[in-house]
Scaffold this active site. Structure first.
Site, short mmCIF file in Angstrom:
data_model
loop_
_atom_site.label_atom_id
_atom_site.label_comp_id
_atom_site.label_asym_id
_atom_site.label_seq_id
_atom_site.Cartn_x
_atom_site.Cartn_y
_atom_site.Cartn_z
N ASN A 1 -9.31 -1.84 -8.02
CA ASN A 1 -8.14 -1.30 -8.72
C ASN A 1 -6.98 -2.26 -8.50
O ASN A 1 -6.43 -2.33 -7.40
CB ASN A 1 -7.82 0.09 -8.12
CG ASN A 1 -6.54 0.68 -8.71
OD1 ASN A 1 -5.97 0.13 -9.66
ND2 ASN A 1 -6.10 1.79 -8.14
N TRP A 2 -6.65 -3.02 -9.55
CA TRP A 2 -5.61 -4.03 -9.40
C TRP A 2 -4.22 -3.43 -9.41
O TRP A 2 -3.25 -4.13 -9.15
CB TRP A 2 -5.74 -5.08 -10.52
CG TRP A 2 -6.79 -6.13 -10.24
CD1 TRP A 2 -7.74 -6.11 -9.25
CD2 TRP A 2 -6.96 -7.37 -10.93
NE1 TRP A 2 -8.50 -7.24 -9.28
CE2 TRP A 2 -8.05 -8.04 -10.31
CE3 TRP A 2 -6.33 -7.98 -12.01
CZ2 TRP A 2 -8.50 -9.29 -10.76
CZ3 TRP A 2 -6.78 -9.21 -12.46
CH2 TRP A 2 -7.85 -9.86 -11.83
N LYS A 3 -4.10 -2.15 -9.75
CA LYS A 3 -2.78 -1.49 -9.83
C LYS A 3 -1.85 -2.36 -10.70
O LYS A 3 -2.34 -2.96 -11.65
CB LYS A 3 -2.23 -1.24 -8.42
CG LYS A 3 -3.26 -0.51 -7.55
CD LYS A 3 -2.74 -0.02 -6.25
CE LYS A 3 -3.85 0.68 -5.48
NZ LYS A 3 -3.38 1.31 -4.24
N HIS B 1 -5.48 9.13 -9.65
CA HIS B 1 -5.14 8.35 -8.45
C HIS B 1 -3.92 8.98 -7.78
O HIS B 1 -3.02 9.48 -8.46
CB HIS B 1 -4.86 6.90 -8.83
CG HIS B 1 -4.80 5.99 -7.65
ND1 HIS B 1 -3.69 5.92 -6.83
CD2 HIS B 1 -5.70 5.15 -7.12
CE1 HIS B 1 -3.93 5.07 -5.85
NE2 HIS B 1 -5.15 4.58 -6.00
N GLU C 1 -9.85 9.07 -1.48
CA GLU C 1 -8.86 8.11 -1.01
C GLU C 1 -7.78 8.85 -0.23
O GLU C 1 -6.84 9.39 -0.84
CB GLU C 1 -8.21 7.38 -2.19
CG GLU C 1 -9.18 6.61 -3.06
CD GLU C 1 -8.47 5.51 -3.83
OE1 GLU C 1 -8.86 4.35 -3.66
OE2 GLU C 1 -7.51 5.79 -4.57
N GLY D 1 -3.28 1.10 1.28
CA GLY D 1 -2.34 0.00 1.46
C GLY D 1 -1.70 -0.06 2.84
O GLY D 1 -0.71 -0.77 3.04
N GLY E 1 -8.27 -1.60 -3.44
CA GLY E 1 -6.99 -2.06 -3.99
C GLY E 1 -6.75 -3.52 -3.66
O GLY E 1 -7.33 -4.42 -4.27
P1 13P Z 1 -5.98 -0.43 -0.80
O1 13P Z 1 -7.41 -0.92 -0.80
O2 13P Z 1 -4.99 -1.53 -1.11
O3 13P Z 1 -5.65 0.35 0.42
O4 13P Z 1 -5.85 0.57 -2.07
C1 13P Z 1 -6.77 1.59 -2.22
C2 13P Z 1 -6.57 2.21 -3.55
O5 13P Z 1 -5.59 2.89 -3.79
C3 13P Z 1 -7.59 1.95 -4.57
O6 13P Z 1 -7.45 2.80 -5.66
#
Ligand code: 13P
Length: 249
Positions: free
Chosen positions: A11-13, A97, A167, A173, A233
């Site tokens: 998930n590149w956000k 999400h 999650e 993060g 992420g």
């Molecule tokens: P991180 O891997 O950066 O903690 O993010 C997880 C996430 O929200 C994936 O959707």
């Protein structure tokens, strides 16, 4: 009913410009060399979706959106529909999400209607659930997450292909992860809820774990009971890191 292959989805956000397509080309090249035993997907921002899908054509890499609107068309400035994602070449979409639940007030019922829209458009939904730190500390994590599962998964999912992603909000993060026992306890509870909702068919959908997954912890997390993949992420932005996680699946 056979168990599906694990799914490792990035998930590149809100990260990535045209230059990031170089990472995708590196990833595709490495997937060709290794032919991993898992499915691999990248969910880029909407602006890169079509270009990324073009690069991925004919490769093992799958492509997903990060959200969609439940409605099919209309006066919804800035939003994209499930059909638009499909039209750009996506076959998956992340829904519910925690960044959307918290930042845009998305309730379970809104997520459920987006799931229905995704199915109608031929997209495979990855439905996210997870408790906050306050809920974990209050001892309500299991009940919060199982009620998110019940509320966010519509009955039309019965027998359809989808995934659930657990999650924990406090692990996203932050570099923090739950213990393997906490992950297994939650994944078992989600599986039990899925079988209560969908009967035997509830044993099939993979339950992904997401939240600070890195090459260094991937093999332990992916080896845990009822963990059917990962939603990644930060560590999905660089091909070398993402490949480290894929190799562990
Ligand atoms: P991180 O891997 O950066 O903690 O993010 C997880 C996430 O929200 C994936 O959707």
């Amino acid at each position: 009913m056979s168990t599906p292959r694990p799914l490792i989805a990035g998930n590149w956000k809100m990260n990535g410009l045209a230059a990031s397509l170089g990472e995708v080309r590196a990833l595709i090249g490495a997937l060709e060399d290794r032919s991993p035993g898992c499915r691999v997907a990248i969910c880029p921002p909407a602006t890169l979706l079509e270009r990324l899908a073009c690069s991925a054509t004919g490769s093992a890499l799958e492509v997903g959106g990060q959200d969609c609107r439940a409605e099919t068309t209309g006066a919804f400035t800035g939003d994209v529909s499930a059909e638009m994602l499909r039209d750009c070449g996506a076959n998956l979409v992340i829904l519910g999400h925690s960044e959307r639940r918290a930042g845009y007030g998305e309730s379970n019922s809104v997520v459920a209607s987006k799931v229905e829209a995704a199915l109608m458009a031929g997209l495979e939904p990855i439905v996210c659930v997870g408790e906050s730190l306050t809920e974990r500390e209050a001892g309500t994590a299991l009940s919060v997450v199982t009620s998110q599962v019940r509320g966010s998964l519509p009955a039309v999912l019965a027998g359809r292909i989808f995934a659930v992603a657990y999650e924990p909000v406090w692990a996203i993060g932050t570099g923090l992860t739950p213990t393997i026992e906490q992950i297994e306890e939650m994944h078992r509870a989600i599986r039990e809820t899925l079988t209560q909702m969908f009967g035997e068919a509830g044993r099939v959908p993979p339950i992904l774990y997401g939240g600070s997954v890195k090459p260094s912890n991937a093999s332990e997390i992916l080896g845990a009971c009822e963990v059917g993949g990962a939603l990644v992420g930060g560590a999905s932005l660089k091909a070398v890191d993402f490949l480290g996680i894929i190799s562990a699946a």
